[in-house]
Motif scaffolding. Structure first.
Motif, short mmCIF file in Angstrom:
data_model
loop_
_atom_site.label_atom_id
_atom_site.label_comp_id
_atom_site.label_asym_id
_atom_site.label_seq_id
_atom_site.Cartn_x
_atom_site.Cartn_y
_atom_site.Cartn_z
N GLY A 436 0.81 -1.21 0.00
CA GLY A 436 0.00 0.00 0.00
C GLY A 436 0.84 1.26 0.00
O GLY A 436 0.54 2.22 -0.72
N PHE A 437 1.93 1.25 0.77
CA PHE A 437 2.80 2.41 0.84
C PHE A 437 3.42 2.73 -0.52
O PHE A 437 3.41 3.89 -0.97
CB PHE A 437 3.92 2.18 1.86
CG PHE A 437 5.06 3.17 1.76
CD1 PHE A 437 4.92 4.45 2.26
CD2 PHE A 437 6.25 2.82 1.13
CE1 PHE A 437 5.96 5.38 2.15
CE2 PHE A 437 7.29 3.73 1.01
CZ PHE A 437 7.14 5.01 1.53
N PHE A 438 3.94 1.72 -1.21
CA PHE A 438 4.60 1.96 -2.49
C PHE A 438 3.61 2.43 -3.55
O PHE A 438 3.94 3.27 -4.40
CB PHE A 438 5.33 0.70 -2.95
CG PHE A 438 6.67 0.51 -2.30
CD1 PHE A 438 7.66 1.47 -2.45
CD2 PHE A 438 6.94 -0.61 -1.53
CE1 PHE A 438 8.91 1.31 -1.84
CE2 PHE A 438 8.17 -0.78 -0.93
CZ PHE A 438 9.16 0.18 -1.08
N MET A 439 2.39 1.93 -3.51
CA MET A 439 1.41 2.37 -4.50
C MET A 439 0.99 3.82 -4.25
O MET A 439 0.78 4.58 -5.19
CB MET A 439 0.20 1.43 -4.50
CG MET A 439 0.54 0.04 -5.03
SD MET A 439 -0.91 -0.94 -5.40
CE MET A 439 -1.57 -0.05 -6.81
N LEU A 440 0.85 4.21 -3.00
CA LEU A 440 0.53 5.60 -2.68
C LEU A 440 1.70 6.52 -3.05
O LEU A 440 1.48 7.66 -3.49
CB LEU A 440 0.19 5.74 -1.20
CG LEU A 440 -1.13 5.08 -0.77
CD1 LEU A 440 -1.31 5.18 0.74
CD2 LEU A 440 -2.32 5.71 -1.49
N LEU A 441 2.92 6.02 -2.90
CA LEU A 441 4.09 6.80 -3.33
C LEU A 441 4.05 7.03 -4.84
O LEU A 441 4.34 8.14 -5.33
CB LEU A 441 5.37 6.07 -2.94
CG LEU A 441 6.70 6.71 -3.42
CD1 LEU A 441 6.88 8.09 -2.78
CD2 LEU A 441 7.88 5.81 -3.09
N SER A 442 3.66 6.01 -5.60
CA SER A 442 3.53 6.15 -7.05
C SER A 442 2.51 7.22 -7.40
O SER A 442 2.71 8.03 -8.31
CB SER A 442 3.13 4.81 -7.68
OG SER A 442 4.15 3.86 -7.56
N ALA A 443 1.39 7.21 -6.69
CA ALA A 443 0.34 8.20 -6.94
C ALA A 443 0.86 9.61 -6.69
O ALA A 443 0.64 10.53 -7.49
CB ALA A 443 -0.87 7.92 -6.06
N ALA A 444 1.58 9.80 -5.58
CA ALA A 444 2.09 11.12 -5.23
C ALA A 444 3.08 11.63 -6.27
O ALA A 444 3.04 12.80 -6.68
CB ALA A 444 2.75 11.07 -3.85
N LEU A 445 3.98 10.76 -6.72
CA LEU A 445 4.97 11.17 -7.71
C LEU A 445 4.33 11.48 -9.06
O LEU A 445 4.74 12.41 -9.76
CB LEU A 445 6.02 10.07 -7.87
CG LEU A 445 6.99 9.89 -6.70
CD1 LEU A 445 7.89 8.68 -6.94
CD2 LEU A 445 7.84 11.15 -6.49
#
Length: 469
Positions: A436-445
């Protein structure tokens, strides 16, 4: 007009030529390349069906060992990814993709006789080496056949192969595993035997069927060839890595070096690589461990599933994912690809995957996992339409390979770390929170990149770019 005179022939309009050209590419090339991708993905994920159905017990694998075996494939892929894609650019897709398929089919066949975890590690690494360059090569190949405004649709049709691999591949794997004793082999060995042969056969066919460029396609009319070649040349002239036709800027080697530098020093390429890392981290955490998680339902909820039951349950999230992928890419094509077409699904996937941990039944758990699968597969084909908006030539080959390399690192990391954290904590809570953390990081970037106008996704498909206004 004399009675014998033929009636005047209406001229073919530009829109008519465009529609017929794209339709022919969509029907003659995309299904075949998608079939290659189908077999490719089935071969690389077959180990996920084998592990809970006898291989894990026969080879005495822990969750961490299985995760490492799953992930080491990506290290092998990384070793030759960029060189393989540059070779494809130099020698042509027809030769190189055919070579890749035959090689990986032969390596995949050897899994039938693996007898230890060490042998499993070695073969998974070699499988990655053999497959290196296939996926970015296929993306590059299809991108060289259609203008950017049609690319999201084409890549969406191509990407359908990935979720459909599990929809059809999981029951097929379950059926093959059920043939325990055939040729004196365990069921999981029978599966490896039969899923590897199609890759070899398709590789031979690809040598004769694929065509490297529109100008050589006999199934295109002269008008369609002229239109496609002109459109692609006009687009390429505006992108990073455009190669001069005049020959006054140095040799082909100097052009290639300049294009490689353009790709490897481009901040957008590196940002997109991190975005892709997050998506693939989630994709392969599900792909390799979902069958094992479903197998664990039997102890967690006191249920009993046959091999075919587990195969069908594994396939459930991927059919809705394929449907969502199809309509999401159609929407992006019609409305114009926007940043939220990529960032939105990343947010949904990042929030939904940890929620699967708190469901009280197999049905509810699979339902939430289905939402995650839909989110990941909706975003991926739209994402891959972005790099080719600002890269071309060898720069496109290197840039796409670099981005895919980040995905391969994520494939290794998600597979190994998920298994390691499962062994460490005794449950899948920590691994799925990390997804979940890595997917949210992708969204933010992706949102940050879009806000700076670094993706080329803010204009609608019919709007002119700044360079052509």
């Amino acid at each position: 007009m004399p009675a014998s005179a033929a009636p005047p022939v209406a001229p073919v309009t530009r829109s008519g030529v465009e529609k017929s050209a794209i339709r022919k590419v969509s029907t003659r090339l995309v299904p075949f390349v998608a079939l290659m991708f189908f077999v490719n993905y089935l071969d690389r994920t077959a180990v996920s069906f084998a592990e809970p159905n006898g291989m894990g017990q026969d080879l005495a694998l822990t969750a961490a060992q299985f995760g490492f075996a799953s992930g080491i494939f990506f290290l092998g892929y990384i070793v030759l990814e960029v060189p393989s894609n540059m070779a494809l650019h130099r020698f042509g897709a027809r030769r190189w993709l055919a070579r890749i398929m035959v090689t990986w089919g032969v390596v995949s066949l050897l899994f039938t006789w693996v007898n230890s975890s060490t042998e499993l590690y070695a073969l998974r690494f070699l499988l990655g080496v053999a497959e290196a360059g296939f996926f970015p090569g296929a993306i590059l190949f299809l991108s060289q056949w259609v203008p950017s405004r049609h690319r999201t649709k084409i890549l969406g049709l191509f990407y359908l192969a990935q979720p459909l691999t599990t929809v059809f591949g999981a029951p097929l794997a379950g059926w093959l595993i059920g043939h325990h004793g055939l040729f004196g082999l365990e069921g999981w060995r029978v599966m490896f035997l039969f899923v590897s042969v199609p890759a070899i056969l398709l590789g031979v066919v690809a040598w004769f069927y694929l065509i490297d460029r529109p100008a050589d396609a006999k199934w295109l009319t002269p008008e369609e060839k002229t239109w496609l070649t002109g459109e692609l040349a006009a687009e390429n002239a505006q992108k990073t890595g455009h190669e001069s036709e005049s020959g006054h800027e140095g040799s082909e080697g100097k052009h290639a070096k300049g294009d490689l530098k353009a790709a490897f020093t481009n901040g957008r390429v590196w940002t997109l690589a991190v975005v892709y890392f997050g998506f693939i981290y989630g994709l392969y955490a599900l792909a390799f461990f979902l069958p094992t998680i479903i197998n664990g339902f039997q102890d967690q909820y006191g249920t009993t599933f046959s091999v075919m039951d587990k195969a069908w349950i594994t396939a459930i999230p991927y059919l809705p994912a394929a449907i969502v992928l199809y309509f999401w890419t159609r929407h992006a094509t019609r409305r114009g690809t926007r940043t939220w077409h990529i960032a939105g699904p990343a947010i949904v996937g990042g929030v939904s995957i940890p929620l699967a941990l708190y469901m009280g039944s197999p049905t509810a758990t699979v339902a939430v996992i289905t939402v995650t699968a839909c989110a990941i597969f909706a975003a991926l084909p739209v994402f891959w339409s972005v790099p080719s908006r600002f890269l071309t030539g060898a720069a496109a080959a290197a840039g796409i390979a670099l981005i895919n390399t980040a995905g391969n690192i994520a494939g290794f990391a998600s597979s190994y770390i998920t298994g390691w954290l499962k062994d460490l904590s005794g449950a899948y809570y920590l691994p799925l929170y990390l997804v979940g953390f890595f997917m949210l990081l992708s969204a933010a970037l992706m949102i940050r990149l879009g806000a700076r106008g670094g993706t080329g996704t803010r204009q609608a498909a019919h709007e002119p770019t700044e360079a052509t206004r």
